[in-house]
Scaffold this motif. Sequence first.
Motif, PDB file in Angstrom:
ATOM      1  N   VAL A 261       0.706  -1.384   0.074  1.00  0.00           N
ATOM      2  CA  VAL A 261      -0.036  -0.088   0.262  1.00  0.00           C
ATOM      3  C   VAL A 261       0.710   1.181   0.074  1.00  0.00           C
ATOM      4  O   VAL A 261       2.032   1.345   0.925  1.00  0.00           O
ATOM      5  N   LYS A 262       0.583   2.227  -0.719  1.00  0.00           N
ATOM      6  CA  LYS A 262       1.474   3.459  -1.040  1.00  0.00           C
ATOM      7  C   LYS A 262       1.499   4.442   0.086  1.00  0.00           C
ATOM      8  O   LYS A 262       2.210   5.239  -0.115  1.00  0.00           O
ATOM      9  N   ASP A 263       0.327   4.368   0.881  1.00  0.00           N
ATOM     10  CA  ASP A 263       0.099   5.532   1.880  1.00  0.00           C
ATOM     11  C   ASP A 263      -0.245   4.891   3.167  1.00  0.00           C
ATOM     12  O   ASP A 263      -0.503   3.858   3.398  1.00  0.00           O
ATOM     13  N   LEU A 264      -0.454   5.688   4.221  1.00  0.00           N
ATOM     14  CA  LEU A 264      -0.965   5.465   5.621  1.00  0.00           C
ATOM     15  C   LEU A 264      -2.361   6.366   5.834  1.00  0.00           C
ATOM     16  O   LEU A 264      -2.881   6.295   7.059  1.00  0.00           O
ATOM     17  N   ASN A 265      -2.863   6.623   4.828  1.00  0.00           N
ATOM     18  CA  ASN A 265      -4.105   7.294   5.025  1.00  0.00           C
ATOM     19  C   ASN A 265      -4.348   8.369   6.017  1.00  0.00           C
ATOM     20  O   ASN A 265      -5.012   8.751   6.866  1.00  0.00           O
ATOM     21  N   GLY A 266      -3.197   9.239   6.007  1.00  0.00           N
ATOM     22  CA  GLY A 266      -2.858  10.338   6.848  1.00  0.00           C
ATOM     23  C   GLY A 266      -2.407  10.000   8.273  1.00  0.00           C
ATOM     24  O   GLY A 266      -2.217  10.977   9.108  1.00  0.00           O
ATOM     25  N   MET A 267      -2.234   8.885   8.504  1.00  0.00           N
ATOM     26  CA  MET A 267      -1.596   8.645   9.951  1.00  0.00           C
ATOM     27  C   MET A 267      -0.155   8.441   9.863  1.00  0.00           C
ATOM     28  O   MET A 267       0.326   8.179   9.101  1.00  0.00           O
ATOM     29  N   THR A 268       0.160   8.497  11.108  1.00  0.00           N
ATOM     30  CA  THR A 268       1.813   8.252  11.332  1.00  0.00           C
ATOM     31  C   THR A 268       1.977   6.611  11.518  1.00  0.00           C
ATOM     32  O   THR A 268       1.074   6.009  11.709  1.00  0.00           O
ATOM     33  N   PRO A 269       3.173   6.005  11.501  1.00  0.00           N
ATOM     34  CA  PRO A 269       3.234   4.634  11.513  1.00  0.00           C
ATOM     35  C   PRO A 269       2.759   4.202  12.967  1.00  0.00           C
ATOM     36  O   PRO A 269       1.971   3.080  13.224  1.00  0.00           O
ATOM     37  N   ILE A 270       3.150   5.046  14.107  1.00  0.00           N
ATOM     38  CA  ILE A 270       2.692   4.682  15.475  1.00  0.00           C
ATOM     39  C   ILE A 270       1.113   4.798  15.764  1.00  0.00           C
ATOM     40  O   ILE A 270       0.431   3.685  16.175  1.00  0.00           O
ATOM     41  N   LEU A 273      -0.274   1.563  13.901  1.00  0.00           N
ATOM     42  CA  LEU A 273      -0.100   0.218  14.616  1.00  0.00           C
ATOM     43  C   LEU A 273      -1.096   0.363  15.700  1.00  0.00           C
ATOM     44  O   LEU A 273      -1.697  -0.678  16.171  1.00  0.00           O
ATOM     45  N   ARG A 274      -1.464   1.470  16.670  1.00  0.00           N
ATOM     46  CA  ARG A 274      -2.452   1.676  17.775  1.00  0.00           C
ATOM     47  C   ARG A 274      -3.768   1.339  16.942  1.00  0.00           C
ATOM     48  O   ARG A 274      -4.483   0.699  17.758  1.00  0.00           O
ATOM     49  N   ALA A 275      -4.029   1.968  15.753  1.00  0.00           N
ATOM     50  CA  ALA A 275      -5.458   1.460  15.152  1.00  0.00           C
ATOM     51  C   ALA A 275      -5.619  -0.151  15.042  1.00  0.00           C
ATOM     52  O   ALA A 275      -6.658  -0.487  15.191  1.00  0.00           O
ATOM     53  N   LEU A 276      -4.243  -0.571  14.713  1.00  0.00           N
ATOM     54  CA  LEU A 276      -4.557  -2.190  14.151  1.00  0.00           C
ATOM     55  C   LEU A 276      -4.760  -2.867  15.279  1.00  0.00           C
ATOM     56  O   LEU A 276      -5.509  -3.764  15.455  1.00  0.00           O
ATOM     57  N   GLU A 277      -4.337  -2.450  16.557  1.00  0.00           N
ATOM     58  CA  GLU A 277      -4.702  -2.991  18.009  1.00  0.00           C
ATOM     59  C   GLU A 277      -6.172  -3.225  18.427  1.00  0.00           C
ATOM     60  O   GLU A 277      -6.425  -4.235  19.233  1.00  0.00           O
ATOM     61  N   LYS A 278      -6.788  -2.616  17.869  1.00  0.00           N
ATOM     62  CA  LYS A 278      -8.512  -2.846  18.281  1.00  0.00           C
ATOM     63  C   LYS A 278      -8.722  -4.222  17.468  1.00  0.00           C
ATOM     64  O   LYS A 278      -9.695  -4.839  18.268  1.00  0.00           O
ATOM     65  N   TYR A 301       4.959  -5.405   7.076  1.00  0.00           N
ATOM     66  CA  TYR A 301       6.394  -4.801   7.148  1.00  0.00           C
ATOM     67  C   TYR A 301       6.232  -3.122   6.969  1.00  0.00           C
ATOM     68  O   TYR A 301       5.561  -2.860   6.096  1.00  0.00           O
ATOM     69  N   ILE A 302       6.780  -2.374   8.021  1.00  0.00           N
ATOM     70  CA  ILE A 302       6.840  -1.045   7.828  1.00  0.00           C
ATOM     71  C   ILE A 302       7.958  -0.617   8.522  1.00  0.00           C
ATOM     72  O   ILE A 302       8.390  -0.929   9.479  1.00  0.00           O
ATOM     73  N   ASP A 303       8.527   0.459   7.969  1.00  0.00           N
ATOM     74  CA  ASP A 303       9.801   1.185   8.799  1.00  0.00           C
ATOM     75  C   ASP A 303      11.000  -0.002   9.077  1.00  0.00           C
ATOM     76  O   ASP A 303      11.492   0.216  10.125  1.00  0.00           O
ATOM     77  N   GLY A 304      11.284  -0.915   8.325  1.00  0.00           N
ATOM     78  CA  GLY A 304      12.178  -1.598   8.304  1.00  0.00           C
ATOM     79  C   GLY A 304      11.967  -2.775   9.457  1.00  0.00           C
ATOM     80  O   GLY A 304      12.937  -3.704   9.780  1.00  0.00           O
ATOM     81  N   ASN A 305      10.767  -2.902   9.903  1.00  0.00           N
ATOM     82  CA  ASN A 305      10.429  -3.985  10.886  1.00  0.00           C
ATOM     83  C   ASN A 305       9.221  -4.780  10.414  1.00  0.00           C
ATOM     84  O   ASN A 305       8.344  -4.182   9.651  1.00  0.00           O
ATOM     85  N   TRP A 306       9.278  -6.075  10.934  1.00  0.00           N
ATOM     86  CA  TRP A 306       8.124  -6.934  10.695  1.00  0.00           C
ATOM     87  C   TRP A 306       7.223  -6.981  11.994  1.00  0.00           C
ATOM     88  O   TRP A 306       7.770  -6.971  12.949  1.00  0.00           O
ATOM     89  N   TYR A 307       6.077  -7.126  11.757  1.00  0.00           N
ATOM     90  CA  TYR A 307       5.101  -7.344  12.926  1.00  0.00           C
ATOM     91  C   TYR A 307       4.215  -8.532  12.499  1.00  0.00           C
ATOM     92  O   TYR A 307       3.770  -8.601  11.328  1.00  0.00           O
ATOM     93  N   SER A 308       4.074  -9.260  13.578  1.00  0.00           N
ATOM     94  CA  SER A 308       2.771 -10.249  13.393  1.00  0.00           C
ATOM     95  C   SER A 308       1.446  -9.772  14.035  1.00  0.00           C
ATOM     96  O   SER A 308       1.432  -9.021  15.049  1.00  0.00           O
ATOM     97  N   LEU A 309       0.481  -9.950  13.321  1.00  0.00           N
ATOM     98  CA  LEU A 309      -0.907  -9.346  13.396  1.00  0.00           C
ATOM     99  C   LEU A 309      -1.700 -10.705  13.622  1.00  0.00           C
ATOM    100  O   LEU A 309      -1.860 -11.374  12.462  1.00  0.00           O
ATOM    101  N   THR A 310      -2.584 -10.960  14.816  1.00  0.00           N
ATOM    102  CA  THR A 310      -3.356 -11.957  14.779  1.00  0.00           C
ATOM    103  C   THR A 310      -4.669 -11.436  15.234  1.00  0.00           C
ATOM    104  O   THR A 310      -4.989 -10.697  16.035  1.00  0.00           O
ATOM    105  N   ALA A 311      -5.650 -11.886  14.222  1.00  0.00           N
ATOM    106  CA  ALA A 311      -7.061 -11.172  14.137  1.00  0.00           C
ATOM    107  C   ALA A 311      -7.668 -11.874  15.663  1.00  0.00           C
ATOM    108  O   ALA A 311      -7.666 -12.966  15.925  1.00  0.00           O
ATOM    109  N   ARG A 312      -8.158 -10.691  16.353  1.00  0.00           N
ATOM    110  CA  ARG A 312      -8.933 -11.023  17.569  1.00  0.00           C
ATOM    111  C   ARG A 312     -10.320 -12.094  17.339  1.00  0.00           C
ATOM    112  O   ARG A 312     -10.932 -11.590  16.309  1.00  0.00           O
ATOM    113  N   PRO A 313     -10.737 -12.516  18.165  1.00  0.00           N
ATOM    114  CA  PRO A 313     -11.736 -13.618  18.360  1.00  0.00           C
ATOM    115  C   PRO A 313     -12.843 -12.553  18.120  1.00  0.00           C
ATOM    116  O   PRO A 313     -13.028 -11.534  18.598  1.00  0.00           O
ATOM    117  N   GLY A 314     -13.937 -12.940  17.156  1.00  0.00           N
ATOM    118  CA  GLY A 314     -15.160 -11.878  16.926  1.00  0.00           C
ATOM    119  C   GLY A 314     -14.981 -11.166  15.587  1.00  0.00           C
ATOM    120  O   GLY A 314     -15.944 -10.561  15.379  1.00  0.00           O
TER     121      GLY A 314
END
Length: 417
Positions: A261-270, A273-278, A301-314
């Motif tokens: 994806v080419k952008d973050l839709n106006g968000m910063t990386p932090i 990542l916080r929005a993803l935590e929901k 993958y963002i800013d040189g690092n890999w993250y694991s995202l696991t979808a929450r139940p529900g």
Amino acid sequence: MATVKPFRGLRPPKDLVEKIESYPYDVLSSEEARKAAGSNEMSFYHINMPEINFPADIAFDDPRVYEMAKTQFQKFIDNGWLKQDRDENYYLYAQSIKPGKTQYGIVVAASADDYHKGIIKRHELTRREKEDDRMKHVLATDANVGPAFFAYPDDDVLNKLIARYAQTAPEYDFVAPEDGFRHQFWVINDRKDVDTITREFAKMPSLYIADGHHRSAAAVRVADEKAKADPRHTGKEEYNYFMAVCFPANELTILDYNRVVKDLNGMTPIEFLRALEKDFVVMLVGPEEYKPRHRHEFSLYIDGNWYSLTARPGTYDDNDPIGCLDVDISSRLILDKLMGIRDLRSDKRVDFVGGLRGLGELRRRVDKGEARWALALYPVSMDQIMKIADAGKIMPPKATWFEPKLRSGLVIHKLSD
């Protein structure tokens, strides 16, 4: 029950097959195909991507392009680069993915009527302009020059027949330079074996389009058009059938189909990542490449690092054949909800990378600035595809990547035999 038939294939002589064979029409761009063909006038790209015979600025759907397909096809026949078998045969096509992993498909003429009846099942939507292109190509050449890619339920009788042929010397045996995979091809002309194949497919309640939805839809439209124009139409004519390679579903390899994806839709990386935590459990992995290990886990993958995202139940429904798909989860909860990307087919902010390119390609695109972030998905299974097709549902866009691709030019099905 499924109806298939043998056909008189039009094929290259054994000593020319490696000069002729090519990728399917929808793998390379016109520019890439032009380079791949180079000075080789026997390259099958001259037939299945005939725009390469014109200056680069010609539209792929210019009427002259389809006329060129017809001209080139006849040239190959006139020069003896393609010769038609005397008898109606089935064919066996093998692709070796890696040592110890080979998938075997039977090349058949499949029934257009089965497509209409839903015996041949789909899991993807098609685009009208792509259907129109292949329909015009089939009408110009009066042939299916490239096969659709089907899957069928496991069949022990066919497994034994295939195993027997696999122990014999193939008609063709080569490693394709573009993909590095070994491709083998046998002619099945023993009448007993031909009858066995026809009979075993007749027991199957369904066949499944794995890849080649546009080829299938276009071929069926041609069959319908020819039937309407034929006052003596009986349903037995050769144009009522189209070419497909049918593989046992349990042999097929589906790779991940990843997103950049080419952008973050106006968000910063932090903020992102916080929005993803929901909706996800987010864990920093670090700079080493990280591949999803199970369903409902993603790699970001963002800013040189890999993250694991696991979808929450529900956030997903494992009882829903669509709602349990990781492509649906990521589209709903990340691309749509956070990025505002709702149409994966048309939105230019997102691009797709087949899993054969590896996670390194995702990293490269982000590190080079071609994309802001990348998401790797766990691959869809063939069982999931079949359940979706059986339920009459449609997969989300860009959900599957089958590899290896079927080579074109190994055998052709003429509609006027």
